[in-house]
Write a protein that holds these residues in place. Structure first.
Motif, PDB file in Angstrom:
ATOM      1  N   VAL A  86       0.836  -1.203   0.000  1.00 34.12           N
ATOM      2  CA  VAL A  86       0.000   0.000   0.000  1.00 34.12           C
ATOM      3  C   VAL A  86       0.873   1.256   0.000  1.00 34.12           C
ATOM      4  N   TYR A  87       1.936   1.254   0.777  1.00 35.61           N
ATOM      5  CA  TYR A  87       2.818   2.426   0.860  1.00 35.61           C
ATOM      6  C   TYR A  87       3.445   2.743  -0.496  1.00 35.61           C
ATOM      7  N   GLU A  88       3.984   1.734  -1.157  1.00 36.18           N
ATOM      8  CA  GLU A  88       4.615   1.965  -2.451  1.00 36.18           C
ATOM      9  C   GLU A  88       3.592   2.413  -3.484  1.00 36.18           C
ATOM     10  N   GLU A  89       2.392   1.854  -3.399  1.00 38.92           N
ATOM     11  CA  GLU A  89       1.341   2.242  -4.338  1.00 38.92           C
ATOM     12  C   GLU A  89       0.921   3.695  -4.115  1.00 38.92           C
ATOM     13  N   LEU A  90       0.781   4.085  -2.858  1.00 35.10           N
ATOM     14  CA  LEU A  90       0.405   5.465  -2.551  1.00 35.10           C
ATOM     15  C   LEU A  90       1.495   6.448  -2.993  1.00 35.10           C
ATOM     16  N   LYS A  91       2.749   6.075  -2.795  1.00 35.43           N
ATOM     17  CA  LYS A  91       3.841   6.950  -3.236  1.00 35.43           C
ATOM     18  C   LYS A  91       3.806   7.133  -4.752  1.00 35.43           C
ATOM     19  N   GLU A  92       3.497   6.066  -5.452  1.00 35.90           N
ATOM     20  CA  GLU A  92       3.437   6.150  -6.911  1.00 35.90           C
ATOM     21  C   GLU A  92       2.261   7.010  -7.367  1.00 35.90           C
ATOM     22  N   VAL A  93       1.127   6.869  -6.699  1.00 33.09           N
ATOM     23  CA  VAL A  93      -0.072   7.613  -7.069  1.00 33.09           C
ATOM     24  C   VAL A  93       0.105   9.105  -6.835  1.00 33.09           C
ATOM     25  N   ALA A 143       1.826  10.432   6.311  1.00 36.19           N
ATOM     26  CA  ALA A 143       0.404  10.137   6.125  1.00 36.19           C
ATOM     27  C   ALA A 143       0.215   8.860   5.313  1.00 36.19           C
ATOM     28  N   MET A 144       0.987   8.691   4.263  1.00 38.86           N
ATOM     29  CA  MET A 144       0.903   7.482   3.443  1.00 38.86           C
ATOM     30  C   MET A 144       1.306   6.248   4.239  1.00 38.86           C
ATOM     31  N   ALA A 145       2.401   6.375   4.990  1.00 33.09           N
ATOM     32  CA  ALA A 145       2.883   5.252   5.789  1.00 33.09           C
ATOM     33  C   ALA A 145       1.892   4.905   6.892  1.00 33.09           C
ATOM     34  N   SER A 146       1.262   5.906   7.494  1.00 32.17           N
ATOM     35  CA  SER A 146       0.283   5.665   8.550  1.00 32.17           C
ATOM     36  C   SER A 146      -0.926   4.918   8.009  1.00 32.17           C
ATOM     37  N   THR A 147      -1.389   5.312   6.832  1.00 32.15           N
ATOM     38  CA  THR A 147      -2.529   4.634   6.205  1.00 32.15           C
ATOM     39  C   THR A 147      -2.208   3.181   5.896  1.00 32.15           C
ATOM     40  N   SER A 148      -1.060   2.957   5.291  1.00 33.73           N
ATOM     41  CA  SER A 148      -0.682   1.582   4.945  1.00 33.73           C
ATOM     42  C   SER A 148      -0.426   0.751   6.197  1.00 33.73           C
ATOM     43  N   GLY A 149       0.116   1.379   7.229  1.00 35.83           N
ATOM     44  CA  GLY A 149       0.346   0.653   8.471  1.00 35.83           C
ATOM     45  C   GLY A 149      -0.947   0.251   9.146  1.00 35.83           C
ATOM     46  N   PHE A 150      -1.926   1.141   9.136  1.00 36.85           N
ATOM     47  CA  PHE A 150      -3.227   0.842   9.740  1.00 36.85           C
ATOM     48  C   PHE A 150      -3.880  -0.357   9.043  1.00 36.85           C
ATOM     49  N   LEU A 151      -3.875  -0.347   7.715  1.00 35.35           N
ATOM     50  CA  LEU A 151      -4.459  -1.456   6.957  1.00 35.35           C
ATOM     51  C   LEU A 151      -3.673  -2.750   7.189  1.00 35.35           C
TER      52      LEU A 151
END
Length: 227
Positions: free
Chosen positions: A21-28, A43-51
């Motif tokens: 999720v983190y790598e995908e969010l960084k790409e987006v 923020a991206m890392a927090s979202t991916s960590g929560f999931l």
């Protein structure tokens, strides 16, 4: 599920979710010219960590229980043979909801871990590349991942203590009640109990993870002709 270990199941569910999720969010959210800002990375890392914390919670409970089993009296041991049997028995004996016992402290820990580990690695790597003569190589990756492991261990230590005590407990106790009780009994030093063994475990794990990830991305870019 076969003789799959709880530790391996945790990596399959938790780690793959948060890194993916983190790598995908960084790409987006990347414009392809410069790296997202530090708050954006957090923020991206927090979202991916929560999931990732939600996805890996059942395996995390099994891992904690199976590691602590030997310390319990024989009559109180659960004796899970492997992760598959453990999941089935948890659902059968404790209900489906037992798979998400401690999900909030676990997800909080996952948020802190991912934000402090992934985001700090990217920032440390960026600073090393900008302010030293080190290139984008193994030495830089090693240095950035070592510092990221130190940050992650320190940030996550209090939540690790709470998570372990909740997941290994025989009875349910609220987080506020638990924190109040252990603070009264042990003082605030409880937040960093086990820091050294945690770093000994997490430090090399963080280094190996990012070294592998960087090589994986390098091979991927080469195969896709992105370099």
């Amino acid at each position: 599920m076969g003789p799959l270990s709880a530790a391996l199941l945790r990596q399959i569910t938790y780690s793959t979710t948060r890194f993916g999720v983190y790598e995908e969010l960084k790409e987006v959210f990347s414009d392809g010219v410069k790296q997202p800002s530090f708050p954006a990375l957090v923020a991206m890392a927090s979202t991916s960590g929560f999931l990732g914390g939600i996805a890996g919670n059942p395996a995390d409970i099994l891992n904690v229980r199976m590691q602590n089993d030997a310390a319990l009296p024989p009559a109180e041991r659960r004796n899970y043979k492997h992760a598959g049997e453990g999941l089935i028995r948890m659902i059968r004996e404790e209900g489906f909801g037992s798979l998400f016992r401690g999900v909030w402290p676990n997800s909080t820990r996952a948020v802190l871990m991912t934000a402090s580990q992934l985001a700090s690695y990217d920032i440390f790597k960026k600073q090393l590349l900008e302010h030293t003569s080190m290139g984008d190589n193994l030495y830089t990756h090693f240095s950035a991942s070592l510092m990221a492991g130190f940050v992650a261990t320190t940030v996550c230590s209090p939540v690790d203590v709470i998570k372990t005590r909740i997941m290994s407990a025989k009875t349910s106790e609220g987080i506020v009640s638990l924190i109040t009780r252990i603070t009264a009994n042990e003082g605030f030093i409880w937040m960093f109990k086990g820091w050294v063994p945690s770093f000994i475990r997490l430090g090399p794990h963080t280094i190996a993870t990012f070294l592998f990830l960087e090589q994986h991305k390098k091979i991927y870019r080469k195969l896709k002709g992105l370099d």
